[in-house]
Each structure stands twice: as structure tokens, then as C-alpha cells.
Enzyme design. Structure first.
Site, PDB file in Angstrom:
ATOM      1  N   ASP A 101      28.711  43.532  42.297  1.00  6.00           N
ATOM      2  CA  ASP A 101      30.210  42.923  41.877  1.00  6.00           C
ATOM      3  C   ASP A 101      31.324  43.354  42.167  1.00  6.00           C
ATOM      4  O   ASP A 101      30.878  44.821  41.732  1.00  6.00           O
ATOM      5  CB  ASP A 101      29.909  41.962  40.807  1.00  6.00           C
ATOM      6  CG  ASP A 101      31.351  41.445  40.024  1.00  6.00           C
ATOM      7  OD1 ASP A 101      31.896  40.802  41.000  1.00  6.00           O
ATOM      8  OD2 ASP A 101      31.725  41.435  39.082  1.00  6.00           O
ATOM      9  N   ASP A 110      34.849  43.282  40.818  1.00  5.54           N
ATOM     10  CA  ASP A 110      36.488  42.310  40.257  1.00  5.54           C
ATOM     11  C   ASP A 110      35.951  42.841  38.686  1.00  5.54           C
ATOM     12  O   ASP A 110      34.237  41.945  38.276  1.00  5.54           O
ATOM     13  CB  ASP A 110      36.316  40.663  40.249  1.00  5.54           C
ATOM     14  CG  ASP A 110      36.837  40.232  41.208  1.00  5.54           C
ATOM     15  OD1 ASP A 110      37.522  41.682  42.639  1.00  5.54           O
ATOM     16  OD2 ASP A 110      37.794  39.638  41.775  1.00  5.54           O
TER      17      ASP A 110
END
Length: 311
Positions: free
Chosen positions: A64, A66
Site C-alpha cells: 500500500d 499512503d
């Protein structure tokens, strides 16, 4: 897809959009990775961990973006760069700033804020050429994103690269931005939200839906099938409970800078944990040696002021 007929019409539509978004993102990621060979950096100073397994070409890692690889939200930093280039007005930047402030303080992704950010971004880029946004993305990475990469997470990604494995970003951010970040970090490629374009010009619509939650899992599943990967030998890394579907797909899930729900879930299932925001040691549940590299650099994130002086 046959199983979809047992769902309600509304649920069927949402599920179908997730599958479409996942497949579109996986295809975009593969095309980008095939377009250029990515040089892989090495760091002989980092001790070789027991995991990842060296030479396992059926394993890969999915990260991922962010608050996992980068402090804050990529779409916010991209918005700052577009504002600087006069793509939109001050009131729009204020909305981006509020979304970023919420993300940092609350520690999790708010669906309404994400929807608003998506709609704002699509309206801003409508009518612009894809090549133009890709060039601007390179500049924005240097201006706002490079200094916000978590060194500890970067070391984890490098450990997979050094083991000869492919490493992919998986994010709700636009795939063009994600690909820039992946390329700059020396990763294999990126899966991201795919905005529709015709003749190289953005239409202001999406292909499927944002790559978020279940759509991320669909994208990873599609890419794994195309790349002949064994998901039980793959690893995934995220900070958000929204990514539990993706984390649950792989044999080696990691909670990085986890929100409270993911931290609780990870502890219950004895998933690996690492938090770079405070420098505190996570419970040693099979944490690779490379995870400790640069962890102290993440400790200042909570002290960043919400109001920055705009140049």
C-alpha cells in the site's frame, strides 16, 4: 463471475466494479512494467533476512502507498503540485488540506473524504493529456513526495528486490502517479486507480471504481494470476484496515503504521507489525531484519504542522 448472480442487483454492481477496477489496474501495471526495465538498487550493508526467500520467483510483495510507503496521502501532495501549476483555485486546495489533516490526525481513511478527493481530482484533470500529467507527476514527486518516503518501509521493499522478487505498489491513487513513485523507488511497478482516457486525453471518468478495499484484492489476485505467482508465498504491507482483504490473500501479511482496527486484527491473527511513526518496537512476530533500517526517521511525522506556509 458466476457467483455474482446470487447477489442483489446493487451488490452485484459494486462487486462487478471492483473486479473491473482490479483487472484494469493489473493490466495497466503489467503494461507499465513491461515498457521498461527497472534498475534494482542493492545495499550490501543490510543483513540478509530469513524472509523474503531468495530465488523464489513465484513470490512477490505488494505495498500500500499512503501512510505505508509514504507519509500522508499521495493524492494530496499531487493536488498541491497541481495547485502550484494553477490547475485549480485556492478553495480546492483548502479542501485537499482538510482531507490530509483528517488523514494524519484520525489515522484512517474516511470514505467521504476519499470520494470527495476522487471527484475533485477527476474534474481537475478532465481534458488534460495523460502525457502531461505523467511529466508533472515526475516534478511533483521531487517537490513534495521524495522526502516523505518511510525509510523503514523502503528497506522492506528493497529486501524483496534483493531477493530477486517483484515489488508492486497497490494504491487508490491514480495509476500514473503510483507508477512514477514506483519507478523512482526502483520497484517493479504499480497498481492504481485507472482514469478513463480517449486518444490520450482524460474524460473525467474512471474505469471501474477506485482501487480501494476489495478492489485492491481483486487487482492483486488478477496480477498474481497473470504473473503465475503463488499468493501463499507472497507478502503484502498496509496501514489500513480497509486493506484486510488484500492482506488476507497472501501468506505473509504485514501491518505497517497500522490504524487501530488493523492493529487489533493483526494481533489477533499474529500478523507481523511495524510502526515507524513513533519509533517504538513492534511485537517480534517474525519481523525481518531489514524492517529496522531507518525507523527513527519516521518518528517526527506526528509533529508536522497542519498549516504550512504556501509558496
Amino acid at each position: 463471475m458466476a457467483a455474482l448472480r446470487w447477489l442483489t442487483p446493487r451488490r452485484r454492481s459494486a462487486t462487478a466494479r471492483s473486479v473491473l477496477a482490479g483487472e484494469a489496474s493489473a493490466e495497466a501495471a503489467r503494461k507499465s512494467a513491461e515498457a521498461a526495465e527497472v534498475p534494482q538498487e542493492t545495499d550490501s550493508g543490510v543483513a540478509e533476512p530469513e524472509f523474503p526467500v531468495h530465488g523464489d520467483d513465484r513470490a512477490a510483495a505488494f505495498f500500500d502507498l499512503d501512510n505505508t510507503v509514504m507519509q500522508g496521502a499521495a493524492i494530496f501532495h499531487f493536488g498541491r503540485g497541481l495547485y502550484k501549476r494553477k490547475f485549480f483555485e485556492t478553495r480546492d486546495l483548502a479542501r485537499f488540506a482538510w482531507q490530509q489533516a483528517w488523514f494524519r490526525l484520525a489515522g484512517f481513511e474516511d470514505p467521504e473524504h476519499m470520494q470527495d478527493a476522487r471527484d475533485s481530482a477527476l474534474s481537475i484533470v478532465k481534458g488534460h493529456r495523460v502525457s502531461e500529467l505523467e511529466t508533472i507527476g515526475e516534478e511533483i514527486y521531487d517537490e513534495y513526495m521524495a522526502e516523505r518516503i518511510w525509510p523503514g518501509t523502503r528497506a522492506l521493499a528493497q529486501a524483496h528486490l534483493d531477493a530477486g522478487q517483484k515489488v508492486w505498489l497497490v494504491t487508490a491513487a491514480p495509476v500514473e502517479i503510483a507508477q512514477v513513485i514506483a519507478r523512482r523507488l526502483g520497484l517493479t511497478g504499480a497498481l492504481g486507480t485507472v482514469a478513463e482516457s480517449i486518444g490520450g486525453v482524460y474524460t473525467g471518468k474512471l474505469v471501474g471504481e477506485p482501487l480501494h478495499g476489495p478492489a485492491k484484492a481483486e487487482a492483486v489476485r488478477a496480477l498474481a494470476a497473470a504473473e503465475a505467482l503463488d499468493l501463499s508465498r507472497c507478502a503484502a504491507y498496509s496501514d489500513s484496515h480497509n486493506d484486510i482483504p488484500m492482506l488476507s490473500l497472501v501468506g505473509h501479511p504485514y501491518a505497517i503504521n497500522p490504524d487501530s482496527k488493523l492493529r487489533k486484527h493483526a494481533r489477533e491473527l499474529e500478523w507481523r507489525l511495524r510502526d515507524y511513526r513513533t519509533g517504538r518496537k513492534a511485537a517480534k512476530v517474525g519481523i525481518p531484519a531489514a524492517a529496522g533500517v531507518g525507523a527513527v526517521a519516521g518518528g517526527t511525522a506526528a509533529a508536522i504542522a497542519l498549516h504550512r506556509r504556501r509558496r
